[in-house]
Design a protein around this motif. Sequence first.
Motif, PDB file in Angstrom:
ATOM      1  N   LEU A 164     -31.043  19.640 -12.272  1.00 58.78           N
ATOM      2  CA  LEU A 164     -32.380  19.328 -11.762  1.00 58.78           C
ATOM      3  C   LEU A 164     -32.657  17.822 -11.701  1.00 58.78           C
ATOM      4  O   LEU A 164     -33.180  17.307 -10.712  1.00 58.78           O
ATOM      5  N   SER A 165     -32.288  17.135 -12.766  1.00 60.69           N
ATOM      6  CA  SER A 165     -32.597  15.698 -12.799  1.00 60.69           C
ATOM      7  C   SER A 165     -31.626  14.885 -11.935  1.00 60.69           C
ATOM      8  O   SER A 165     -31.827  13.689 -11.754  1.00 60.69           O
ATOM      9  N   PHE A 168     -33.430  15.671  -8.436  1.00 58.62           N
ATOM     10  CA  PHE A 168     -34.689  14.899  -8.411  1.00 58.62           C
ATOM     11  C   PHE A 168     -34.622  13.829  -9.506  1.00 58.62           C
ATOM     12  O   PHE A 168     -35.101  14.054 -10.625  1.00 58.62           O
ATOM     13  N   ILE A 170     -36.219  11.384 -10.274  1.00 63.68           N
ATOM     14  CA  ILE A 170     -37.454  10.915 -10.908  1.00 63.68           C
ATOM     15  C   ILE A 170     -37.690  11.625 -12.242  1.00 63.68           C
ATOM     16  O   ILE A 170     -38.329  11.087 -13.141  1.00 63.68           O
ATOM     17  N   ILE A 171     -37.129  12.825 -12.372  1.00 58.50           N
ATOM     18  CA  ILE A 171     -37.258  13.545 -13.645  1.00 58.50           C
ATOM     19  C   ILE A 171     -36.635  12.714 -14.771  1.00 58.50           C
ATOM     20  O   ILE A 171     -37.131  12.681 -15.887  1.00 58.50           O
ATOM     21  N   LYS A 172     -35.592  12.000 -14.444  1.00 52.56           N
ATOM     22  CA  LYS A 172     -34.919  11.173 -15.438  1.00 52.56           C
ATOM     23  C   LYS A 172     -35.603   9.805 -15.583  1.00 52.56           C
ATOM     24  O   LYS A 172     -35.744   9.282 -16.679  1.00 52.56           O
TER      25      LYS A 172
END
Lengths: 368, 548
Positions: A164-165, A168, A170-172
């Motif tokens: 997921l990160s 995307f 930005i999650i990280k």
Amino acid sequence: MRSFFSKNITRAIIFLCLAGLLTAGLSSVYGFADPDRTNTVLEQFYELEDDSVDCIFFGSSVAQRAYVTPVAFHEYGVAAYTLATGTQPLVLTKYLMKEALKTQKPKLFVVELKGVNKSADWVGDVHIRRVVDNMKPSINRIQAIHDVISYVPDGANNVDTTGLSYYFPIIKYHSRWNPAKRVKKYEDVDYYNGWSPNAGLTFKVKKIKHVAYDDHTLQIDPPTEKVLVDLLDYCDTLEGTDVLFVMPPYQASADGIGKMNYAKNIIESRGYEVLNMIPEEKREEIGLNDRTCYYNREHLNYYGALIYSDFFFNYIKDKYGIEDKRGTAGHDVWEKEYERLMNDLDKKYQVRYTDMMDKIHGIEEEGK
Amino acid sequence: MAFTSFAFLVFVAAVVLVYYVTPAKYRWIVLLVASYGYYLQASAKSFAFILVTTVVTFYGAKFLDDQNRTQKEYLAANKDTLSRDEKKAYKEAVAKKKKRILTLVLVIDFGILILLKYFRYYLDVLGVGLFKGDVLIPLGISFYTFQSTGYLIDVFRNKYEADKHLAKFALFVSFFPQIIQGPIARHDQLAAQLYEGHKFRYENLAHGAQLILWGFFKKLVIADRIGLLVGEVFVDWDQYTGWPVILGMLCYSIQLYMDFSGGVDIARGVAQLMGIDMTRNFRRPYFGDTLQEFWHRWHISLSFWTRDYIFFTVAMSKPIGNLGKKARKVFGDRVGKMIPVFIGNYLVFLCIGMWQGGELQNVCYGLYNATIICLADLLKPYFPKWHKALHINNESRAWKIFMMIRTYVIVSFGRLFSNGESMRASLHMMKSLFIPYADSWRTAYKGFELTKYDYLVLFVAILVVFMVSLKQEKLYNEKQARSGGGGGIIEMAGDGEGAGTDAEMREYIDTKSMLVRWAIYLALFAAVLIFGIYGPGYDASVFIYREF
């Protein structure tokens, strides 16, 4: 009723698009950052003029230091670019090739074979991020992420195996609004068509000792072998682009040599060339000296890289028929990068460059 | 699958989509499958327990309902033939039968809860390893047990008829948005909504999404950030004295509210996406100016549950009534009348304390709250005299603010019991409040893992919630004034969205232009995206009330 429905659906879609744009905008602000500014490698590559590159390198920091691409153009007329990144997982090579082929039609892909030494559980979060977080959004990027997280076992080295990160980022990276979470970048790190002096480390000199080369083999990690075979399958589909594999002239361990030999056999059996730079006689032929040409056991220093580049670019020019692109349209940037490097050697790296050369001259004098 | 996970959002999106494309008649089946699917992936090993509670309660209630109906029919049919004594004897016989079944079902339902949540703990404390292997506390066991038994008692009291359909009742017990942290719903408020197939309405989708976003803001931006500080103080409780403990204590109340109410907002938002209005669980609790008022505003569904099924049952029972009569003779009329209320209060707060676990500090937490509320009742007649003597205008705004702050401190102090690692830790922290901190503020500051920017984000975010709460309170009071309601505990009971607060806020936002509305939503979305505590490097903590 229908107009009410369609009006609201339209409104919802517009709102979701705005939220998507906002996310994309924020993602570009809070993007990948490492001390080595690796993001520059792909950023600069995307800016190159279409169909302007002849030769592209893939691999780890060993490849990143070894091929002095600005000099390659100025001296030999080869428009080369290094897409190598620190500890680049072999599983991502195929996707970087695909990414390159979106805008370029290179004559030659050069793949460093050091990656076959690494098992799947050795791959770390940052190794993946250096590549995928800097790729432009595309199906290729999604496939690259899918493949790399399928390759890495659960729980390995902080790898987000949900992916997921990576999909995307930005999650990280969203916490980077906080200065305490920002990455302190090395001041002197710069890239010249993918080649990097790595914060001046490349102007150091360290004596190294190679392990004696023999042709023994050691089986590589099965998932990595699968990745290698998959890469070769992909190479078979390439048209107009040759692929050359290289065992780089670094201080490999005995196990490392065995694994590269194992991979070499597989690759050669598929009809691809493997350039083995590790044997002593080969290094002597190139002119690489263990006392003067390295800054640590893995990496050539600037002096060694120039010697190696001289050998390598002459070799591929002849072998793969790469034409001299000096003075041709669309290649101004290559000459400019060379000038920028020369300018930096005169100013930014002048002290370190002079120190290195003084040391090397001293060692060579001692040797006489 | 935590509420704040991406997987949950995808799951919700899929359920909502399937819900609306399924014919209305069968939409409850979609919800049941989703609820059981959600429960199985989260707590498969303890799935049998929720099934037992569901089946036993369903058939228990059915039996009670049969008795109610039979009694009604029998009495109607024999209205003229039965004497008064015969009617009374018949009613008593039925009541006895009903009580037996009620007791049996309550023993089974609460037995599972007590066995798994409390008895096991006490045996572990005593070193008796009765439970071998990996027996987990079932997910949301307290919530579904209280919800089921509330329904059972309502049927027993003939408040409404029993559910006719076992599978539909299973949905009432296990509805996935509320299974983790409530609110504890009433059957007459929720069940019909679950069984009915709601039409697609854009407003439901928009309002549900807004509530979810607001929940995310409270949980990820505030609760999980302030939790870094709170965690440090409560985990390393023997390392701190003085102001860091005071700060940790006061911040924990913020964390708990943002975490719990944020989770409930997400749950209610998810339900609203499908047109289901779940009762709210909070009414700006820290605006309460007494501890009693606080409990009328905090975890409302549990407060009402304990009021309806414990307080009234106990305070109005015959033995306690007799005790009250005796107490009146000994202590006089005023205090004597209060004795049944005090007993009821102590039992209610014992239950609220132990809701969080069987540990001694939770028992103390309950007793602490009950004692303060009883003392306040006892001393009530003296307050006006004291105000007069101290020249306090108890109608002034300053006094009201002081009372709110005082209540906040009382609540926060009590939570040193409930959030303490152990009874020893709780008592140590209480003592530490009054011992000056020996190290420099920098030492504590470093330990809290928050930067000055985090404090700034917290300040702004809490201010946003505070301003929104002020507006909600204003809207709520206006609505109450219009409807002539007092806004007290009785009025609020089981009213669903009728006296809702966030609904009015959302309606208020709806009156603004599209530009303003979208700016608000996008700003909130961006705030969660950037300032939320989530992703690699952070572990969004599980909801604090999830374990209950």
